[in-house]
Scaffold this motif. Structure first.
Motif, PDB file in Angstrom:
ATOM      1  N   ARG A 133       0.831  -1.203   0.000  1.00 48.17           N
ATOM      2  CA  ARG A 133       0.000   0.000   0.000  1.00 48.17           C
ATOM      3  C   ARG A 133       0.867   1.255   0.000  1.00 48.17           C
ATOM      4  N   THR A 134       0.309   2.298  -0.575  1.00 49.33           N
ATOM      5  CA  THR A 134       1.048   3.552  -0.686  1.00 49.33           C
ATOM      6  C   THR A 134       1.113   4.295   0.644  1.00 49.33           C
ATOM      7  N   TYR A 135       0.013   4.255   1.392  1.00 47.67           N
ATOM      8  CA  TYR A 135      -0.056   4.908   2.694  1.00 47.67           C
ATOM      9  C   TYR A 135      -0.434   3.860   3.744  1.00 47.67           C
ATOM     10  N   PRO A 136      -0.217   4.123   5.012  1.00 43.53           N
ATOM     11  CA  PRO A 136      -0.541   3.119   6.028  1.00 43.53           C
ATOM     12  C   PRO A 136      -1.996   2.654   5.983  1.00 43.53           C
ATOM     13  N   TRP A 137      -2.906   3.529   5.626  1.00 44.24           N
ATOM     14  CA  TRP A 137      -4.335   3.183   5.596  1.00 44.24           C
ATOM     15  C   TRP A 137      -4.777   2.572   4.274  1.00 44.24           C
ATOM     16  N   GLY A 138      -3.934   2.606   3.226  1.00 44.64           N
ATOM     17  CA  GLY A 138      -4.307   2.028   1.940  1.00 44.64           C
ATOM     18  C   GLY A 138      -3.961   2.944   0.790  1.00 44.64           C
ATOM     19  N   GLU A 139      -4.852   2.979  -0.209  1.00 41.29           N
ATOM     20  CA  GLU A 139      -4.587   3.748  -1.427  1.00 41.29           C
ATOM     21  C   GLU A 139      -5.377   5.044  -1.498  1.00 41.29           C
ATOM     22  N   ASP A 140      -6.286   5.276  -0.570  1.00 44.39           N
ATOM     23  CA  ASP A 140      -7.045   6.532  -0.594  1.00 44.39           C
ATOM     24  C   ASP A 140      -6.110   7.714  -0.462  1.00 44.39           C
ATOM     25  N   GLU A 141      -6.462   8.806  -1.161  1.00 43.50           N
ATOM     26  CA  GLU A 141      -5.657  10.012  -1.054  1.00 43.50           C
ATOM     27  C   GLU A 141      -5.670  10.531   0.382  1.00 43.50           C
ATOM     28  N   PRO A 142      -4.567  11.102   0.858  1.00 43.22           N
ATOM     29  CA  PRO A 142      -4.518  11.616   2.233  1.00 43.22           C
ATOM     30  C   PRO A 142      -5.613  12.650   2.485  1.00 43.22           C
ATOM     31  N   SER A 143      -6.254  12.532   3.618  1.00 41.05           N
ATOM     32  CA  SER A 143      -7.287  13.482   4.012  1.00 41.05           C
ATOM     33  C   SER A 143      -6.958  14.039   5.387  1.00 41.05           C
ATOM     34  N   ALA A 144      -7.767  14.978   5.851  1.00 42.35           N
ATOM     35  CA  ALA A 144      -7.533  15.611   7.147  1.00 42.35           C
ATOM     36  C   ALA A 144      -7.635  14.628   8.298  1.00 42.35           C
ATOM     37  N   PHE A 197      -4.577  10.494  15.079  1.00 42.13           N
ATOM     38  CA  PHE A 197      -5.283  10.235  13.824  1.00 42.13           C
ATOM     39  C   PHE A 197      -5.542   8.737  13.676  1.00 42.13           C
ATOM     40  N   LEU A 198      -6.647   8.259  14.245  1.00 40.79           N
ATOM     41  CA  LEU A 198      -6.950   6.831  14.239  1.00 40.79           C
ATOM     42  C   LEU A 198      -7.213   6.308  12.831  1.00 40.79           C
ATOM     43  N   ALA A 199      -7.739   7.153  11.940  1.00 34.28           N
ATOM     44  CA  ALA A 199      -8.041   6.719  10.574  1.00 34.28           C
ATOM     45  C   ALA A 199      -6.773   6.445   9.775  1.00 34.28           C
ATOM     46  N   GLY A 200      -5.624   6.890  10.284  1.00 32.33           N
ATOM     47  CA  GLY A 200      -4.366   6.674   9.573  1.00 32.33           C
ATOM     48  C   GLY A 200      -3.608   5.455  10.031  1.00 32.33           C
ATOM     49  N   ALA A 201      -4.271   4.555  10.776  1.00 29.65           N
ATOM     50  CA  ALA A 201      -3.586   3.377  11.327  1.00 29.65           C
ATOM     51  C   ALA A 201      -3.075   2.463  10.222  1.00 29.65           C
ATOM     52  N   SER A 202      -1.941   1.808  10.491  1.00 28.17           N
ATOM     53  CA  SER A 202      -1.351   0.838   9.563  1.00 28.17           C
ATOM     54  C   SER A 202      -2.081  -0.501   9.696  1.00 28.17           C
ATOM     55  N   PRO A 203      -1.749  -1.493   8.858  1.00 31.00           N
ATOM     56  CA  PRO A 203      -2.412  -2.803   8.967  1.00 31.00           C
ATOM     57  C   PRO A 203      -2.292  -3.435  10.348  1.00 31.00           C
ATOM     58  N   ALA A 226       6.553  14.372   7.983  1.00 30.86           N
ATOM     59  CA  ALA A 226       6.338  15.173   9.184  1.00 30.86           C
ATOM     60  C   ALA A 226       5.278  16.242   8.931  1.00 30.86           C
ATOM     61  N   TRP A 227       4.991  17.004   9.996  1.00 30.98           N
ATOM     62  CA  TRP A 227       4.030  18.105   9.914  1.00 30.98           C
ATOM     63  C   TRP A 227       4.470  19.170   8.908  1.00 30.98           C
ATOM     64  N   SER A 228       5.751  19.195   8.587  1.00 30.60           N
ATOM     65  CA  SER A 228       6.312  20.227   7.717  1.00 30.60           C
ATOM     66  C   SER A 228       6.532  19.752   6.286  1.00 30.60           C
ATOM     67  N   THR A 229       6.130  18.526   5.968  1.00 31.18           N
ATOM     68  CA  THR A 229       6.348  17.994   4.621  1.00 31.18           C
ATOM     69  C   THR A 229       5.008  17.731   3.946  1.00 31.18           C
ATOM     70  N   PRO A 230       4.938  17.813   2.611  1.00 30.79           N
ATOM     71  CA  PRO A 230       3.676  17.550   1.917  1.00 30.79           C
ATOM     72  C   PRO A 230       3.284  16.077   2.020  1.00 30.79           C
ATOM     73  N   PRO A 231       1.994  15.759   1.837  1.00 29.54           N
ATOM     74  CA  PRO A 231       1.530  14.371   1.975  1.00 29.54           C
ATOM     75  C   PRO A 231       2.285  13.386   1.089  1.00 29.54           C
TER      76      PRO A 231
END
Length: 561
Positions: A448-459, A480-486, A530-535
């Motif tokens: 997966r591209t992000y810990p939560w899957g392939e959905d684009e990063p959201s708030a 951010f519980l919605a960003g949990a890894s597998p 990090a908080w200072s880098t783009p998604p």
């Protein structure tokens, strides 16, 4: 280096030469009679000349050890004795009566594919026993008088257990790094580069060459070794198209063309993973009596969802948390999750990937580990500093607005060097995760591209630059519980970069077991964004290097055990 009919070899003149069976690049093969058991055997000989003697002797010994282990199963040629006779070295093997090389140019297409499927089943079984042949070709698959196929010649084969027992006397001479070994027509690029570090996919590639041969009566790459390697590099560099069987015979079924192309992919991480996958693709095109029952598919399903229970005996200092599925370090209070053993392809070749995310390689994590649920917080780190008598680093940031922002006890710690993070882990009875462990904890095995899957990063997924509510400084760890890894790990995309154990280096494509990176370097790896880098920089495969003695306002760490 010929032997005479009636000549005897071996201790007690055990083997009597009956007649010559054939000759090859390494020497000759004779029919001999074993006086001890009264059986006919095949006896291979090669001249022991100069520095080549040690290599031939080691190859014969290796072939006997591996062949003997596999020879307990039907279909493998058992080598069971070796020795020296004058200036000759000899290897004694099972006799395959009427032996001839696998015929990939005779009979109907279904018959040719049936023979190839028989060969692939033997490779499947060899891989299941931990053996990588590294020299698959029709000449090493012997058909007997009844048409049964046997796999022979394990002189270049790789088996972990034997390498550990005889590594110092075998591998350095046979497979010195950066020296390709095998038969060039059947070798993928990684075998030319370093045959010592290849995995099962080199054999899959060789089977793909044999499939191409069975379909077209040609080879995908032919010529001298350097010509083959040059042609492969042109394909890898996009200067030439990859060979496809339908380019030779447009009437071939598209399914076979696609299957062959997948087996012949020059990048190992994009190739078919196993002989079982090749067999599955061949099955619809085989003669009815050779289609089997789909055992390969059943095995892959079982492998895809293994059971990896948490060890019954927890490590010292680790206890079960009140919340199911979580654990706690008694010393520092870190909440942990269990990440089971597994396998992943590290890195990415996606269009948005950075250059140092490739070439991809397969990492086998053979031991499960406990990973921090979230990064280490300021509250935890301050307790460590007080206990050690260390100065507490600055927990304030100067915002663009000119205001000063201060971290709370629940925010992830930052402004810590790699050495400080390392010492914290030692103090707590923990450690930093390796880079491969970190990536596996972030993405699992499904790439997966992000810990939560392939959905684009959201708030709801994480804290990064441009976040509608945050993005100016860290947020409390694990918010951010919605960003949990597998596996349930939080904050693995954004908030703070995280130190890992490894020194930084560019990837190589070789398979690695529990990799820990190079033994030295100038920079350490940081992960996660990090908080200072783009998604885009918070992907599970993004990596950066950072000097281990420097601090940063967006860099912290998490623990492992």
């Amino acid at each position: 280096m010929s032997l005479e009919v009636g000549e005897h070899l071996g201790e007690g003149e055990r083997y009597r030469i009956e007649r010559l069976l054939g000759t090859g690049g390494m020497g000759a093969v004779y029919l001999a009679r074993d006086a001890k058991f009264g059986e006919e055997v095949a006896l291979k000989v090669a001249a022991a000349v100069g520095g080549g003697e040690a290599v031939i002797r080691q190859r014969f010994q290796r072939e006997a050890k591996i062949g003997y282990r596999l020879g307990q199963q039907t279909g493998f040629v058992r080598a069971f004795d070796w020795g020296r006779h004058g200036h000759l070295l000899y290897l004694v093997m099972d006799l395959v009566r009427g032996a001839r090389a696998l015929a990939l140019d005779e009979g109907s297409r279904a018959e040719r594919l049936g023979r190839l499927a028989d060969a692939a089943r033997l490779v499947e079984r060899a891989h299941a026993a931990g053996v990588i042949h590294r020299d698959l070709k029709p000449a090493n698959f012997l058909e007997d008088e009844q048409g049964a196929v046997h796999l022979s010649d394990f002189g270049l084969a790789k088996l972990g257990g034997i390498e550990e027992l005889a590594g110092q006397e075998t591998m350095p001479q046979l497979t010195t790094s950066h020296i390709g070994m095998g038969t060039p027509r059947f070798m993928p690029p990684e075998q030319f580069e370093d045959a010592k570090r290849v995995d099962e996919r080199v054999d899959v590639y060789a089977l793909g060459v044999m499939l191409y041969r069975a379909l077209t009566n040609e080879y995908p790459f032919d010529g001298r070794p350097l010509e083959i390697l040059r042609a492969q590099q042109e394909v890898l560099g996009g200067k030439a198209p990859p060979p496809r069987p339908r380019d030779v015979d447009a009437d071939l079924p598209e399914e076979l063309d696609a299957l062959c192309a997948r087996a012949l992919v020059l990048e190992a991480d994009q190739r078919l993973d196993s002989a079982s996958e090749l067999l599955e693709g061949l099955r619809p095109h085989l003669p009815r009596g050779k289609r089997g029952k789909g055992a390969g598919r059943a095995r892959r399903k079982k492998k895809a969802a293994p059971s990896h229970p948490v060890p019954l005996d927890l490590p010292p200092g680790i206890v079960r948390s009140e919340e199911p599925g979580r654990y706690r370090c008694e010393r520092d209070g870190s909440e942990l999750v269990w990440v089971p053993p597994g396998e992943l392809r590290v890195g990415s070749t996606a269009p948005e990937a950075n250059e140092d995310e490739s070439p991809r390689f397969r990492a086998k994590l053979e031991h499960g580990f406990f990973c921090g649920l979230r990064p280490v917080t300021w509250g935890q780190y301050r307790r460590f500093c007080r206990d050690m008598g260390w100065a507490i680093p600055a927990s304030q940031l100067q915002l663009a607005s000119g205001e000063t922002w201060s971290a709370s006890e629940e925010h992830p710690v930052f402004h810590v060097t790699w050495q400080e993070a390392f010492h914290y882990c030692q103090w707590a009875g923990l450690r930093l995760p390796t880079e491969a462990e970190w990536e596996f904890a972030a993405r699992g095995s499904d790439e997966r591209t992000y810990p939560w899957g392939e959905d684009e990063p959201s708030a709801e997924h994480g804290n990064w630059e441009g976040h509608p509510e945050h993005g100016l400084h860290p947020t409390p760890a694990g918010a951010f519980l919605a960003g949990a890894s597998p596996w349930g790990c939080l904050d693995m995309a954004g908030n703070v970069w995280e130190w890992v154990y490894d020194w930084y280096e560019r990837y190589s494509r070789w398979i690695k077991r529990d990799p820990t990176g190079p033994t030295e370097g100038a920079f350490k790896v940081i992960r996660g964004g990090a908080w200072s880098t783009p998604p885009l920089h918070c992907r599970t495969t993004t990596r950066r290097m950072f000097a281990p003695l420097l601090r940063a306002p967006n860099l912290g760490f998490r623990v492992a055990r």
